[in-house]
Design an enzyme around this catalytic site. Structure first.
Site, PDB file in Angstrom:
ATOM      1  N   ASP A 161       0.829  -1.211   0.000  1.00 16.43           N
ATOM      2  CA  ASP A 161       0.000   0.000   0.000  1.00 16.43           C
ATOM      3  C   ASP A 161       0.864   1.261   0.000  1.00 16.43           C
ATOM      4  O   ASP A 161       0.552   2.232  -0.687  1.00 16.43           O
ATOM      5  CB  ASP A 161      -0.942   0.004   1.213  1.00 16.43           C
ATOM      6  CG  ASP A 161      -1.694   1.321   1.322  1.00 16.43           C
ATOM      7  OD1 ASP A 161      -2.497   1.610   0.405  1.00 16.43           O
ATOM      8  OD2 ASP A 161      -1.464   2.077   2.280  1.00 16.43           O
ATOM      9  N   ARG A 168       0.080   6.482  -6.800  1.00 14.90           N
ATOM     10  CA  ARG A 168      -1.231   7.072  -7.113  1.00 14.90           C
ATOM     11  C   ARG A 168      -1.194   8.573  -6.953  1.00 14.90           C
ATOM     12  O   ARG A 168      -1.816   9.313  -7.720  1.00 14.90           O
ATOM     13  CB  ARG A 168      -2.306   6.472  -6.196  1.00 14.90           C
ATOM     14  CG  ARG A 168      -2.707   5.059  -6.593  1.00 14.90           C
ATOM     15  CD  ARG A 168      -3.491   4.395  -5.478  1.00 14.90           C
ATOM     16  NE  ARG A 168      -4.676   5.150  -5.116  1.00 14.90           N
ATOM     17  CZ  ARG A 168      -5.240   5.115  -3.908  1.00 14.90           C
ATOM     18  NH1 ARG A 168      -4.742   4.357  -2.952  1.00 14.90           N
ATOM     19  NH2 ARG A 168      -6.311   5.833  -3.660  1.00 14.90           N
ATOM     20  N   LYS A 187      -4.794  -1.689   5.627  1.00 18.53           N
ATOM     21  CA  LYS A 187      -4.104  -1.280   6.859  1.00 18.53           C
ATOM     22  C   LYS A 187      -4.887  -1.708   8.102  1.00 18.53           C
ATOM     23  O   LYS A 187      -4.307  -2.120   9.108  1.00 18.53           O
ATOM     24  CB  LYS A 187      -3.885   0.237   6.844  1.00 18.53           C
ATOM     25  CG  LYS A 187      -2.769   0.637   5.878  1.00 18.53           C
ATOM     26  CD  LYS A 187      -2.611   2.140   5.728  1.00 18.53           C
ATOM     27  CE  LYS A 187      -3.666   2.723   4.836  1.00 18.53           C
ATOM     28  NZ  LYS A 187      -3.240   3.776   3.920  1.00 18.53           N
TER      29      LYS A 187
END
Ligand code: URA
Ligand code: CA
Length: 434
Positions: A161, A168, A187
């Site tokens: 992530d 991103r 998460k």
């Protein structure tokens, strides 16, 4: 498998299999898939979306990219709360001791974040002596005996992530519902709790500006959580203005204590009861949220919630005399009022600008290396819908410098005052259980 085929498949609107999703995540995490291919893949997801099946697999692959916290040494159903982020959000400080007072284990791992104010950890350090340098064994023992403890984040949680989120950020693919939902849920799932209550913020001061988007994001996260076997529900709450009155570390500790005593701001109190009652129900301590709410009100009224807060601080070295006498918390040198320039009704308080004002005072970190000032911040006196006279204080600035012109400017910019009557804003917009 070849990454180019995965990009093409997603580009053309097809669903990837579980093996294909894992190939993408694992390959990007270990560096065998380069940024340019992952960028193209994410843009394809941005336009084509992902099915629930794909999103759940995307989430699990990110969870499995790093360490997962094992809370099995703690007795009972572990329920975690997560907020998508707002300004002056003191809910964690109130909720943790509040639900612990009903015997629900609160095992919090906390890191230092960036933002308008410090994280929960920084706020707690307003209490002299409080520290989170405890061993895993001490942490588990404290949660089993007191039902609440906080430890520093350790280990390598969801490295996939971290890498994907950074990419991103620079490829205009942050605002994709499946990508946000999987990022947040990965998460939370890696953090090891059995059940999750999400507080999805909506409004001018939130990541999600409109209610339909917030509902969609909440629905997606709730479905992912439940599909993966963690009971999950979401509350959609308003962030068109800061929550409560205080923005700043020690100021929020004071506000949290007052709320635990039943004397806090109405919106903060109400949101804590709403989120808390879902936590209590998911933990199996009540059959309905109505029953749970009554139980929470009782531990506020009989002082048990505040007692648990003190017990928790003391167990981790905190000097709780500052809780008995809140004037002993870190205090700023100057208190400067910001008077209203026009009469009428407060129509807007841009939470972002209030957050920036608190940051300018030193309440938050601009970079990971910044030092924060625990004493400084803002106390709002007027919320949306309140009437205001010329010269009345909108906000009190708590500052350690007299040079506060830019802070004042932000506050004036944040506040809108209308000549005609304004309705107060609704706090809880929706509750999503499926
Ligand atoms: N917060 C996250 O953790 N991830 C996102 O993608 C967006 C907000
Ligand atoms: Ca607050």
């Amino acid at each position: 498998m070849r990454m180019v085929d995965m990009i093409e498949k997603k580009r053309d609107g097809h669903a990837l299999t579980n093996e294909e999703i894992s190939f993408v995540i694992n390959g990007y995490t270990d560096g065998s898939i380069p940024d340019y291919q992952m960028s193209a893949f994410q843009m394809a997801v941005y336009f084509q979306g992902m099915t629930l099946e794909e999103t759940a697999q995307f989430t699990m692959a990110m969870v499995e990219s790093g360490d997962q916290v094992d809370l099995s040494a703690i007795e009972g159903v572990k329920v975690d709360k997560h907020s998508t982020g707002g300004v002056g959000d003191t809910t964690t400080l109130v909720l943790a001791p509040l639900v612990a007072a009903l015997g629900i284990p609160v095992a919090k791992m906390s890191g230092r974040g960036l933002g308008h104010t410090g994280g929960t950890l920084d706020k707690l350090e307003s209490v002299p002596g409080f520290h989170i340098e405890i061993t895993d064994k001490e942490f588990f023992d404290l949660v089993n005996t007191n039902k609440i403890a906080v430890i520093g984040q350790s280990g390598n949680i969801t490295p996939a992530d971290k890498k994907i989120y950074s990419l991103r950020d620079v490829t205009a693919t942050v605002s994709s519902i499946p990508l946000i939902a999987s990022s947040i849920m990965s998460k939370k799932i890696a953090a090891g709790s059995d059940a999750i209550v999400l507080d999805v913020k909506v409004g001018t001061g939130a990541f999600m500006k409109d209610l339909d988007m917030a509902r969609e994001l909440a629905g997606e996260m709730v479905q992912i959580g439940n599909k993966i076997g963690r009971q999950t529900m979401a509350v959609i709450s308003d962030m068109n203005q800061p929550l409560g009155y205080a923005i700043g570390n020690a100021l929020e500790v004071k506000e949290a204590v007052e709320t635990l005593q039943g004397n806090g701001p109405e919106d903060l109190h109400e949101l804590c009861l709403t989120l808390g009652s879902h936590m209590v129900r998911l933990a199996g301590k009540a059959d309905s949220t109505e029953e749970a709410r009554k139980m929470l009100e009782e531990v506020i009224q009989n002082g048990k919630a505040l007692e648990v807060f003190k017990l928790f601080l003391q167990a981790q070295g905190g000097d709780t005399s500052v809780i008995d006498d809140l004037s002993k918390l870190p205090t700023a040198q100057y208190k400067i009022d910001v008077p209203a320039k026009e009469a009428g009704y407060v129509s807007a308080i841009t939470a972002d600008e209030i957050g920036t004002a608190a940051m300018l005072l030193g309440a938050g970190r601009a970079t990971k290396e910044s030092e924060i000032d625990l004493a400084v911040g803002l106390v709002l006196h007027k919320k949306i819908g309140d009437s205001v006279e010329v010269g009345e204080s909108l906000v009190t600035i708590h500052s350690n410098t007299e040079d506060i012109e830019s802070v004042k400017e932000k506050i004036y910019h944040a506040y809108g005052v209308s000549a005609s009557k304004v309705q107060p804003v609704k706090l809880v917009h929706d509750e999503i259980t499926r």
